[in-house]
Design a protein around this motif. Structure first.
Motif, PDB file in Angstrom:
ATOM      1  N   ALA A 194       0.944  -1.116   0.054  1.00  0.00           N
ATOM      2  CA  ALA A 194      -0.048  -0.007  -0.134  1.00  0.00           C
ATOM      3  C   ALA A 194       0.851   1.326   0.125  1.00  0.00           C
ATOM      4  O   ALA A 194       0.621   2.285  -0.833  1.00  0.00           O
ATOM      5  N   GLU A 195       1.971   1.267   0.723  1.00  0.00           N
ATOM      6  CA  GLU A 195       2.757   2.176   0.625  1.00  0.00           C
ATOM      7  C   GLU A 195       3.520   2.521  -0.559  1.00  0.00           C
ATOM      8  O   GLU A 195       3.633   3.738  -1.045  1.00  0.00           O
ATOM      9  N   ALA A 196       3.920   1.506  -1.229  1.00  0.00           N
ATOM     10  CA  ALA A 196       4.633   1.398  -2.132  1.00  0.00           C
ATOM     11  C   ALA A 196       3.830   1.805  -3.855  1.00  0.00           C
ATOM     12  O   ALA A 196       4.277   2.055  -4.901  1.00  0.00           O
ATOM     13  N   PRO A 198       1.129   4.435  -3.930  1.00  0.00           N
ATOM     14  CA  PRO A 198       0.172   5.360  -3.398  1.00  0.00           C
ATOM     15  C   PRO A 198      -1.136   5.844  -4.331  1.00  0.00           C
ATOM     16  O   PRO A 198      -1.796   6.429  -3.848  1.00  0.00           O
ATOM     17  N   GLY A 199      -0.983   5.447  -5.649  1.00  0.00           N
ATOM     18  CA  GLY A 199      -2.092   5.932  -6.439  1.00  0.00           C
ATOM     19  C   GLY A 199      -3.286   5.058  -6.473  1.00  0.00           C
ATOM     20  O   GLY A 199      -4.157   5.202  -7.143  1.00  0.00           O
ATOM     21  N   VAL A 200      -3.298   3.859  -5.576  1.00  0.00           N
ATOM     22  CA  VAL A 200      -4.450   3.372  -5.217  1.00  0.00           C
ATOM     23  C   VAL A 200      -4.947   2.985  -4.017  1.00  0.00           C
ATOM     24  O   VAL A 200      -3.948   3.016  -2.947  1.00  0.00           O
ATOM     25  N   SER A 201      -5.973   2.093  -3.702  1.00  0.00           N
ATOM     26  CA  SER A 201      -6.325   1.693  -2.468  1.00  0.00           C
ATOM     27  C   SER A 201      -6.340   0.435  -2.414  1.00  0.00           C
ATOM     28  O   SER A 201      -6.776  -0.512  -3.289  1.00  0.00           O
ATOM     29  N   ILE A 202      -5.746  -0.131  -1.485  1.00  0.00           N
ATOM     30  CA  ILE A 202      -5.607  -1.480  -1.169  1.00  0.00           C
ATOM     31  C   ILE A 202      -6.283  -2.218   0.010  1.00  0.00           C
ATOM     32  O   ILE A 202      -5.852  -1.633   1.175  1.00  0.00           O
ATOM     33  N   GLY A 203      -7.351  -3.038  -0.042  1.00  0.00           N
ATOM     34  CA  GLY A 203      -8.088  -3.397   1.046  1.00  0.00           C
ATOM     35  C   GLY A 203      -8.095  -5.009   1.301  1.00  0.00           C
ATOM     36  O   GLY A 203      -8.049  -5.616   0.239  1.00  0.00           O
ATOM     37  N   SER A 204      -8.230  -5.368   2.346  1.00  0.00           N
ATOM     38  CA  SER A 204      -8.563  -7.067   2.905  1.00  0.00           C
ATOM     39  C   SER A 204      -9.896  -7.003   3.259  1.00  0.00           C
ATOM     40  O   SER A 204     -10.304  -6.474   4.246  1.00  0.00           O
ATOM     41  N   TYR A 205     -10.746  -8.012   2.858  1.00  0.00           N
ATOM     42  CA  TYR A 205     -11.990  -8.181   3.368  1.00  0.00           C
ATOM     43  C   TYR A 205     -12.430  -9.605   3.465  1.00  0.00           C
ATOM     44  O   TYR A 205     -12.514 -10.402   2.487  1.00  0.00           O
ATOM     45  N   PRO A 206     -12.145  -9.792   4.687  1.00  0.00           N
ATOM     46  CA  PRO A 206     -12.550 -11.607   5.024  1.00  0.00           C
ATOM     47  C   PRO A 206     -14.383 -11.719   5.245  1.00  0.00           C
ATOM     48  O   PRO A 206     -14.977 -10.822   5.267  1.00  0.00           O
ATOM     49  N   SER A 207     -14.566 -12.925   4.762  1.00  0.00           N
ATOM     50  CA  SER A 207     -16.004 -13.082   4.752  1.00  0.00           C
ATOM     51  C   SER A 207     -16.254 -14.705   5.107  1.00  0.00           C
ATOM     52  O   SER A 207     -15.318 -15.575   4.690  1.00  0.00           O
ATOM     53  N   PHE A 208     -17.491 -15.038   5.361  1.00  0.00           N
ATOM     54  CA  PHE A 208     -17.758 -16.443   5.392  1.00  0.00           C
ATOM     55  C   PHE A 208     -18.725 -16.747   4.432  1.00  0.00           C
ATOM     56  O   PHE A 208     -19.707 -16.156   4.054  1.00  0.00           O
ATOM     57  N   SER A 209     -18.518 -17.785   3.855  1.00  0.00           N
ATOM     58  CA  SER A 209     -19.446 -18.645   2.839  1.00  0.00           C
ATOM     59  C   SER A 209     -19.453 -20.069   3.040  1.00  0.00           C
ATOM     60  O   SER A 209     -19.099 -20.565   4.082  1.00  0.00           O
ATOM     61  N   PRO A 210     -20.505 -20.523   2.324  1.00  0.00           N
ATOM     62  CA  PRO A 210     -20.886 -22.082   2.824  1.00  0.00           C
ATOM     63  C   PRO A 210     -19.539 -23.011   2.655  1.00  0.00           C
ATOM     64  O   PRO A 210     -19.668 -24.019   3.093  1.00  0.00           O
ATOM     65  N   ASP A 211     -18.669 -22.336   1.792  1.00  0.00           N
ATOM     66  CA  ASP A 211     -17.492 -23.276   1.647  1.00  0.00           C
ATOM     67  C   ASP A 211     -16.443 -22.874   2.903  1.00  0.00           C
ATOM     68  O   ASP A 211     -15.178 -23.579   2.758  1.00  0.00           O
ATOM     69  N   ALA A 225      -3.595   1.586 -15.404  1.00  0.00           N
ATOM     70  CA  ALA A 225      -2.301   0.956 -15.197  1.00  0.00           C
ATOM     71  C   ALA A 225      -1.838   0.679 -13.868  1.00  0.00           C
ATOM     72  O   ALA A 225      -1.219  -0.102 -13.469  1.00  0.00           O
ATOM     73  N   LEU A 226      -2.033   1.823 -12.898  1.00  0.00           N
ATOM     74  CA  LEU A 226      -1.686   1.630 -11.536  1.00  0.00           C
ATOM     75  C   LEU A 226      -2.313   0.581 -10.809  1.00  0.00           C
ATOM     76  O   LEU A 226      -1.597   0.021  -9.964  1.00  0.00           O
ATOM     77  N   VAL A 227      -3.584   0.377 -11.213  1.00  0.00           N
ATOM     78  CA  VAL A 227      -4.285  -0.747 -10.377  1.00  0.00           C
ATOM     79  C   VAL A 227      -3.769  -2.003 -10.651  1.00  0.00           C
ATOM     80  O   VAL A 227      -3.583  -2.947 -10.253  1.00  0.00           O
ATOM     81  N   SER A 228      -3.452  -2.130 -12.304  1.00  0.00           N
ATOM     82  CA  SER A 228      -2.770  -3.539 -12.592  1.00  0.00           C
ATOM     83  C   SER A 228      -1.318  -3.641 -11.996  1.00  0.00           C
ATOM     84  O   SER A 228      -1.247  -4.999 -11.672  1.00  0.00           O
ATOM     85  N   ALA A 229      -0.740  -2.775 -12.005  1.00  0.00           N
ATOM     86  CA  ALA A 229       0.499  -3.087 -11.375  1.00  0.00           C
ATOM     87  C   ALA A 229       0.524  -3.363  -9.903  1.00  0.00           C
ATOM     88  O   ALA A 229       1.198  -4.303  -9.466  1.00  0.00           O
ATOM     89  N   ALA A 230      -0.289  -2.720  -9.224  1.00  0.00           N
ATOM     90  CA  ALA A 230      -0.699  -3.022  -7.606  1.00  0.00           C
ATOM     91  C   ALA A 230      -1.103  -4.486  -7.452  1.00  0.00           C
ATOM     92  O   ALA A 230      -0.865  -5.207  -6.694  1.00  0.00           O
ATOM     93  N   ARG A 231      -2.087  -4.795  -8.489  1.00  0.00           N
ATOM     94  CA  ARG A 231      -2.650  -6.357  -8.509  1.00  0.00           C
ATOM     95  C   ARG A 231      -1.753  -7.290  -8.653  1.00  0.00           C
ATOM     96  O   ARG A 231      -1.539  -8.221  -8.047  1.00  0.00           O
ATOM     97  N   ASP A 232      -0.726  -7.001  -9.663  1.00  0.00           N
ATOM     98  CA  ASP A 232       0.411  -7.940 -10.018  1.00  0.00           C
ATOM     99  C   ASP A 232       1.049  -7.947  -8.718  1.00  0.00           C
ATOM    100  O   ASP A 232       1.672  -9.039  -8.559  1.00  0.00           O
ATOM    101  N   ALA A 233       1.488  -6.981  -8.049  1.00  0.00           N
ATOM    102  CA  ALA A 233       2.154  -7.028  -6.794  1.00  0.00           C
ATOM    103  C   ALA A 233       1.614  -7.773  -5.774  1.00  0.00           C
ATOM    104  O   ALA A 233       2.324  -8.721  -4.856  1.00  0.00           O
ATOM    105  N   VAL A 234       0.393  -7.884  -5.502  1.00  0.00           N
ATOM    106  CA  VAL A 234      -0.137  -8.376  -4.500  1.00  0.00           C
ATOM    107  C   VAL A 234      -0.233  -9.956  -4.770  1.00  0.00           C
ATOM    108  O   VAL A 234      -0.074 -10.797  -4.134  1.00  0.00           O
ATOM    109  N   VAL A 235      -0.600 -10.288  -6.052  1.00  0.00           N
ATOM    110  CA  VAL A 235      -0.498 -11.766  -6.593  1.00  0.00           C
ATOM    111  C   VAL A 235       0.738 -12.333  -6.221  1.00  0.00           C
ATOM    112  O   VAL A 235       1.011 -13.430  -5.728  1.00  0.00           O
TER     113      VAL A 235
END
Length: 248
Positions: A194-196, A198-211, A225-235
């Motif tokens: 998230a610090e690296a 800064p042009g995007v917002s990164i959040g973590s969202y836990p949830s419960f499902s039947p699985d 482009a910024l979103v895509s780069a941050a997504r690749d970094a998260v992956v």
């Protein structure tokens, strides 16, 4: 450059705060604004107290591009939103001839009593917002859009006022499933990302499902482009943790 247009929602009504009525409008407005590229940045709920409404309207209209209010424009004594908005803008209020005409599309002249005429009291200088459901109009004054609290009517008013609104750059969102990794395992890494990025917002969202338990990370921003780069970094960060054998 991404264009930023912001908004706030002001929900007015004792019944919302008491729990008697469950708000169904905030989510509808949020979805509608998101589709227009308008960022909903704040939601407030206030009592049917004129001073509270005035204070909230003035604070929000100074801060955001648009303010959407819901509730308090009916025929009863506690429907004081129109008066409060007029007070917030420092203007007078009175029966609007066109609002009376709209009411008469649904109400017989002999049934247009004093209580129903209250719904035609509009702040001076405001523009009417058509209501195709029950005919009693909403209104817009400055950057404040005043709508009914009944969901079907609010939705109709929102649709009718939309052509006059200025949209912004739409938000782009990417979701990444953590695939069994607990938040505690990737919290530090996610914070660093998230610090690296800064042009995007990164959040973590836990949830419960039947699985079972599920964690999803969402990257949001207005520059694809910024979103895509941050997504690749998260992956890549998640893949590294799995490779290190972090327990689920």
């Amino acid at each position: 450059m991404p264009r930023s247009v912001t908004a706030a929602v002001l929900v007015i009504g004792d019944e919302i705060l008491s729990g008697r009525t469950k708000d169904k409008n905030i989510g509808t407005i949020a979805d509608h604004l998101s589709a227009m590229g308008i960022d909903l940045s704040e939601v407030r709920i206030v009592l049917d107290v004129e001073a509270e409404i005035v204070a909230a309207v003035n604070a929000l209209r100074a801060r955001y591009t648009y303010v959407f209010t819901t509730g308090g424009i009916g025929p009863t004594h506690d429907d004081i939103t129109a008066d409060a908005v007029a007070a917030a803008f420092g203007v007078g209020i009175g029966e609007h001839p066109e609002a009376i005409r709209m009411l008469l599309e649904r109400i017989r002249p002999e049934d247009l009593n004093e209580a129903r005429r209250r719904m035609a009291r509009i702040p001076d200088g405001a523009e009417l917002i058509r209501n195709d459901v029950s005919k009693a109009p909403g209104f817009r004054i400055g950057n404040v859009i005043v709508m009914a609290g009944v969901p079907a009517i609010m939705r109709n008013m929102l649709d009718n006022v939309t052509p006059s609104l200025e949209g912004g750059t739409r938000m782009v969102a990417e979701s990444i499933d953590a695939e069994g990794l607990p938040e505690g395992a990737y919290a530090a890494g996610l914070g660093a990302l998230a610090e690296a990025h800064p042009g995007v917002s990164i959040g973590s969202y836990p949830s419960f499902s039947p699985d079972g338990f599920r964690n999803q990370i969402v990257v949001r921003g207005k520059d694809a482009a910024l979103v895509s780069a941050a997504r690749d970094a998260v992956v890549a960060m998640l893949a590294g943790l799995k490779g290190d054998g972090v327990p689920a």
